[in-house]
Structure formats: structure tokens, C-alpha cells
Scaffold this active site. Structure first.
Site, short mmCIF file in Angstrom:
data_model
loop_
_atom_site.label_atom_id
_atom_site.label_comp_id
_atom_site.label_asym_id
_atom_site.label_seq_id
_atom_site.Cartn_x
_atom_site.Cartn_y
_atom_site.Cartn_z
N GLN A 197 -31.53 53.09 -13.20
CA GLN A 197 -32.61 54.06 -13.42
C GLN A 197 -32.36 54.96 -14.63
O GLN A 197 -33.28 55.62 -15.11
CB GLN A 197 -32.80 54.90 -12.16
CG GLN A 197 -31.58 55.71 -11.78
CD GLN A 197 -31.68 56.26 -10.37
OE1 GLN A 197 -32.62 56.95 -10.03
NE2 GLN A 197 -30.71 55.94 -9.54
N ASP B 146 -13.52 53.47 -27.59
CA ASP B 146 -12.77 53.45 -26.32
C ASP B 146 -12.33 54.84 -25.87
O ASP B 146 -12.70 55.85 -26.48
CB ASP B 146 -11.57 52.48 -26.50
CG ASP B 146 -11.29 51.67 -25.26
OD1 ASP B 146 -11.56 52.16 -24.15
OD2 ASP B 146 -10.76 50.54 -25.39
N LYS C 243 -17.47 49.96 -31.24
CA LYS C 243 -17.06 50.08 -29.83
C LYS C 243 -16.01 51.18 -29.79
O LYS C 243 -15.00 51.10 -30.50
CB LYS C 243 -16.48 48.75 -29.34
CG LYS C 243 -15.87 48.82 -27.94
CD LYS C 243 -15.41 47.45 -27.45
CE LYS C 243 -14.70 47.57 -26.10
NZ LYS C 243 -14.23 46.26 -25.58
N ASP D 264 -12.27 47.50 -16.76
CA ASP D 264 -12.40 46.19 -17.44
C ASP D 264 -12.63 45.05 -16.46
O ASP D 264 -11.99 44.95 -15.41
CB ASP D 264 -11.12 45.90 -18.23
CG ASP D 264 -10.97 46.82 -19.43
OD1 ASP D 264 -11.81 47.72 -19.59
OD2 ASP D 264 -10.01 46.63 -20.20
N ARG E 229 -20.11 51.59 -21.47
CA ARG E 229 -19.44 50.91 -20.37
C ARG E 229 -19.51 51.81 -19.15
O ARG E 229 -19.39 53.02 -19.24
CB ARG E 229 -18.00 50.61 -20.78
CG ARG E 229 -17.85 49.39 -21.69
CD ARG E 229 -17.74 48.12 -20.87
NE ARG E 229 -16.60 48.21 -19.98
CZ ARG E 229 -15.35 48.04 -20.37
NH1 ARG E 229 -15.08 47.70 -21.61
NH2 ARG E 229 -14.35 48.19 -19.51
N ASP F 237 -12.27 43.62 -31.65
CA ASP F 237 -11.80 44.65 -30.69
C ASP F 237 -10.52 45.30 -31.21
O ASP F 237 -10.28 45.37 -32.43
CB ASP F 237 -11.66 43.98 -29.31
CG ASP F 237 -11.97 44.92 -28.16
OD1 ASP F 237 -11.12 45.80 -27.89
OD2 ASP F 237 -13.05 44.80 -27.54
N ASP F 238 -9.66 45.71 -30.32
CA ASP F 238 -8.45 46.47 -30.65
C ASP F 238 -7.47 45.64 -31.51
O ASP F 238 -7.62 44.42 -31.62
CB ASP F 238 -7.78 46.86 -29.32
CG ASP F 238 -6.90 48.08 -29.45
OD1 ASP F 238 -6.62 48.50 -30.58
OD2 ASP F 238 -6.48 48.60 -28.41
#
Ligand code: GLA
Length: 471
Positions: free
Chosen positions: A251, A149, A147, A209, A205, A72-73
Site C-alpha cells: 500500500q 547500503d 544501490k 538478504d 529494500r 555491487d560491492d
């Protein structure tokens, strides 16, 4: 009216709205792996990634399908004079391609992180305006997953097209590298990502968080309930908060493009075992990515046996790829003798004609709950085969690996001769086709067309079943 009903039934049952093919051929089932953020935040290093990968492999989680190791970061130290991203030399003394090589040699895939902004959320250089250079950096370092952001985006949001274009720039840049790179958006559902995410990405996402609380409200995560268009995503979102936001979005997700409800908190914080089971089951059922957020070197035996429950993972990896639908939701008042809170019922179709159902108790005491075929097959027309058949009920948690076996796997750092499912040897798709019993739970009864399925669901817990047509 009738025609409209027929169409909407068909759409919901077959997942038509979300079933466009993957834009880049990736993400045919939700991604599975590990990400450091929930436990380690900025405390990242080559050693953390490589040790974690070895452990994931040794304790059988890689063969269960957790193949993406995602950094991650906080991995970078800035840009060089020619603008190329530079990895922090103290944290990654041998560079990122060394990490990628080690992971690839052990049959893992490597994920990295950036932001569609001037800086990442922790203040490192972001990729806005540097998309092609940064995509080349990731591709040339052997990265298989990005990923991406949403911090420091210079106000470039507020309308779907604005966000779409900002994220599309990186999508195009990744495609241009020629390397297959899974593209995971992290824009917290801003600007209705579920409408356009699958055109340019493999997952998105859809909330602020997560944090390891089951129902606790926190003012930093506004928009409780069904508010799917929350303008301010925030953080410290509880498991039920995120799930409720995701309910209407299923959906729009499907093969190639998934709603990401954030990394799993199983084994993080102080969730109870029932809370962890409910969290894992619901993430599996709505086809969220299953990304371990825990320190796998400190995993409790009970959390290990949740992450390794193949009958639940098989729901998530089901080839039909249709997220389950929430059929009902009730708020139970404080005066109720079984305690207060919300209760829900979810149901979803599976590839082989089975159906997965969940009775979810968000309340603070155990309570009797029930359902029937009309609710389970809520989209079926009267007299349909689904409503006129009897169904066998399989408890998807009943064949859970016992604590002694889990402890011994963790202590010995080896699966030994435990019968943990191995999806490298037999994929979930093939295992399901072969009726491998480890993927189907344990039969506990059956339900007839006019019958009632009765059970008691623990506080903050779930009853999670696969229904199979009785022979
Ligand atoms: C945001 C994301 C998190 C994590 C952090 C890193 O908050 O939503 O998932 O990546 O940034 O700084």
C-alpha cells in the site's frame, strides 16, 4: 463506518497511498536488470560486467527490459589523498567510465554501489560524510543508478528521522549533480522505510538478504510471518519469508517508489522450476524490481524461459503500478492429506481493467485450490460491475517458451527467429494497449459471478492468472 469502508476500498483499489509522483522523474515502473551479488559476490571485474552485458543483449534479455547492469560491492580500492573514491585497478584496469561507455554504447544503463556508512558491507570505503564527493564521482563516471547500503552506519538508525536524514544526504547529493540517477536504497526496511522511501528514493529494500530457498527458516533471518518492522533484518531470508514481510507494505509503494524484495534467485542454487515460477510471479505481482541474480552464461533453459516470460513481466511493468494485495493466508496443519505448509491468495488491479490473481501453495505437496469473484474483487461493493460480470481466465505461464527453443537461444547466443518479446521495439505499455497476445497468456476458461475457479497448484508453486472481462 460505511464511509470509512468506501474510502479504504478506493484507496486500496486505486493505490492512492502510494501514487505520489516520482521524486526525480525516474522509476515509473519497477527497474529491471542484472546485479552480480547473488552469484559472484566480491568476484567482480570489468570483464564480468562487459561479458554479462553482451550475453544479456545477445540472448534477448535486454530487449525484454533488463537494462540496468549493476555492479555491487567490492569494486573499490580506497580513496585517493584528496578523498576521491578509487576503482580497483586490477579488477577495473580501464576505470569505471570505460565500463559506463561500453554499456551506454550498447543501450544499457550502469549501476554502482556504496553504503550510507563508514564502510560498505564487505569493508570497502563507504559514503557517509562523503556524499557530495561520491555523488560527483558516480555522476562523472556515467553512473545511472546507485544501490546504497546500510552497513557500518555508526549507529545512526533506530528512529525513522535518523535513517531518513542519512539517506537523504545522498539523495540531495545525487540531485545536485544534475545527472538523472536512479536511487535504490538498501537499508533492509529498517526504520519503516516504506513510510518515507518514496520522498527521497526510487526503491527500497524491505528485508534482509535473500537466499535461494523457498521456505526454509534460518535463524540469521529473524522475524518470520507478517513482521514488517523487523528490528534485525539479517540475511538468509527465504522467498516466502520476504514475501510475507512485504505483504502489508504494498500500500505504500507505487509509481516512482517501489518495495525491493531483493535480487531474483531464478537460476541460482537449487530451486525447483515451480519454485522459480512462483518466485518470479510474486516479485512481478508486488511490483518489486526484477533484477536477475544468476550467471547468465550458465543459465538453465528453464530459468531462461522464466526470465523471458513477457506475460509476467507485463504484470510487473503495468502502467497502473499498483502492487497486488494478499487477500488471505492459511496455515495447513501436518494432518492435512495434501501436505503441510501455508497457502495464500493474492489479487491486484491492472491498468486496462484486468485483474491479476495468484493462488500460491507454500506447502510441500500439490493441492487443489479455488477462489471466486468475491475474493478476487475483495474491495468491490455488492452489486458492482466487477462482481456481476463474467471473466475470462488467462493462464500467464501457458505460453511459456519451450525448452528446445530456450536451449537453442542459449547455445547459439542469439534469439534467432524465436518470437521472444521485444520491449525496445514495442514497450509493455504499448503492447498492452495493442492487446499483443504474448503479454496476455492463454485463455483456459472463464468464471461467472457465482462460479468457482478450481485448480491444482504444485508444491511450492503457483497458479497465476490474468482475468479479462468476458465480451
Ligand atoms: C548487503 C546487501 C546485499 C549486498 C551486500 C554487499 O548485505 O544487503 O544486497 O549488496 O551487502 O556486501
Amino acid at each position: 463506518m460505511f464511509l470509512l469502508y468506501l474510502f479504504s476500498s478506493f484507496a486500496a483499489v486505486s493505490g492512492v497511498l502510494g501514487s505520489s509522483p516520482s521524486y526525480n522523474g525516474l522509476g515509473l515502473t519497477p527497474q529491471m536488470g542484472w546485479d552480480n551479488w547473488n552469484t559472484f559476490a566480491c568476484d567482480v571485474s570489468e570483464q564480468l560486467l562487459l561479458d554479462t552485458a553482451d550475453r544479456i543483449s545477445d540472448i534477448g534479455l535486454k530487449d525484454l527490459g533488463y537494462t540496468y547492469v549493476i555492479l555491487d560491492d567490492c569494486w573499490s580500492s580506497g580513496r585517493s589523498s584528496n578523498g576521491t573514491l578509487v576503482a580497483d585497478k586490477e579488477k577495473f584496469p580501464n576505470g569505471m567510465s570505460h565500463v559506463a561507455d561500453h554499456l551506454h554504447n550498447n543501450s544499457f544503463l550502469f549501476g554502482m554501489y556504496s553504503s550510507a556508512g563508514e564502510y560498505t558491507c564487505a569493508g570497502y570505503p563507504g559514503s557517509l560524510g562523503h556524499e557530495e564527493d561520491d555523488a560527483d564521482f558516480f555522476a562523472s563516471n556515467g553512473v545511472d543508478y546507485l544501490k546504497y547500503d546500510n552497513c557500518y552506519n555508526k549507529g545512526q538508525f533506530g528512529a525513522p528521522e535518523t535513517s531518513y536524514n542519512r539517506y537523504k544526504a545522498m539523495s540531495d547529493a545525487l540531485n545536485k549533480t544534475g545527472r538523472p540517477i536512479f536511487y535504490s536504497l538498501c537499508n533492509w526496511g529498517q526504520d519503516l522505510t516504506f513510510y518515507w522511501g518514496s520522498d527521497i528514493a526510487n526503491s527500497w529494500r524491505m528485508s534482509g538478504d535473500i537466499y535461494p530457498e523457498f521456505t526454509r527458516p534460518d535463524s540469521r533471518c529473524p522475524c518470520d510471518g507478517d513482521q514488517f518492522d523487523c528490528a534485525y533484518a539479517g540475511f538468509h531470508c527465504s522467498i516466502m519469508n520476504i514475501l510475507n514481510k512485504a505483504a502489508p507494505m504494498g500500500q505504500n509503494a507505487g509509481i516512482g517508489g517501489w518495495n525491493d524484495l531483493d535480487n531474483l534467485e531464478v537460476g541460482v542454487g537449487n530451486l525447483t522450476d515451480d519454485e522459480e515460477k512462483a518466485h518470479f510471479s510474486m516479485w512481478a505481482m508486488v511490483k518489486s524490481p526484477l533484477i536477475i541474480g544468476a550467471d547468465v552464461n550458465q543459465l538453465k533453459a528453464s530459468s531462461y524461459s522464466i526470465y523471458s516470460q513477457a506475460s509476467i513481466i507485463a504484470i510487473n511493468q503495468d502502467p497502473k503500478g499498483v502492487p497486488a494485495t494478499r487477500v488471505w493466508r492459511h496455515q495447513v496443519p501436518q494432518t492435512d492429506k495434501y501436505g503441510q505448509g501455508e497457502i495464500q491468495f493474492w489479487s491486484g488491479p491492472l491498468d486496462n481493467g484486468d485483474q491479476v490473481i495468484a493462488l500460491l501453495n507454500g506447502g510441500n505437496k500439490a493441492r487443489p485450490m479455488n477462489t471466486n469473484l468475491e475474493e478476487i474483487f475483495f474491495d468491490s461493493y455488492l452489486g458492482s460491475e466487477q462482481l456481476t460480470s463474467s471473466w475470462d481466465i488467462y493462464d500467464l505461464w501457458a505460453n511459456r517458451v519451450d525448452n528446445a527453443t530456450s536451449s537453442s537461444i542459449l547455445t547459439n547466443n542469439s534469439v534467432g527467429n524465436a518470437t521472444i518479446y521485444n520491449a525496445t521495439a514495442l514497450s509493455y505499455k504499448d503492447g498492452l494497449a495493442k492487446n499483443d497476445t504474448r503479454l496476455f497468456g492463454t485463455k483456459i476458461g472463464s468464471i461467472s459471478p457465482d462460479g468457482l475457479l478450481n485448480t491444482t497448484v504444485p508444491a511450492h508453486g503457483i497458479a497465476f492468472y490474468r482475468l479479462r472481462r468476458s465480451s
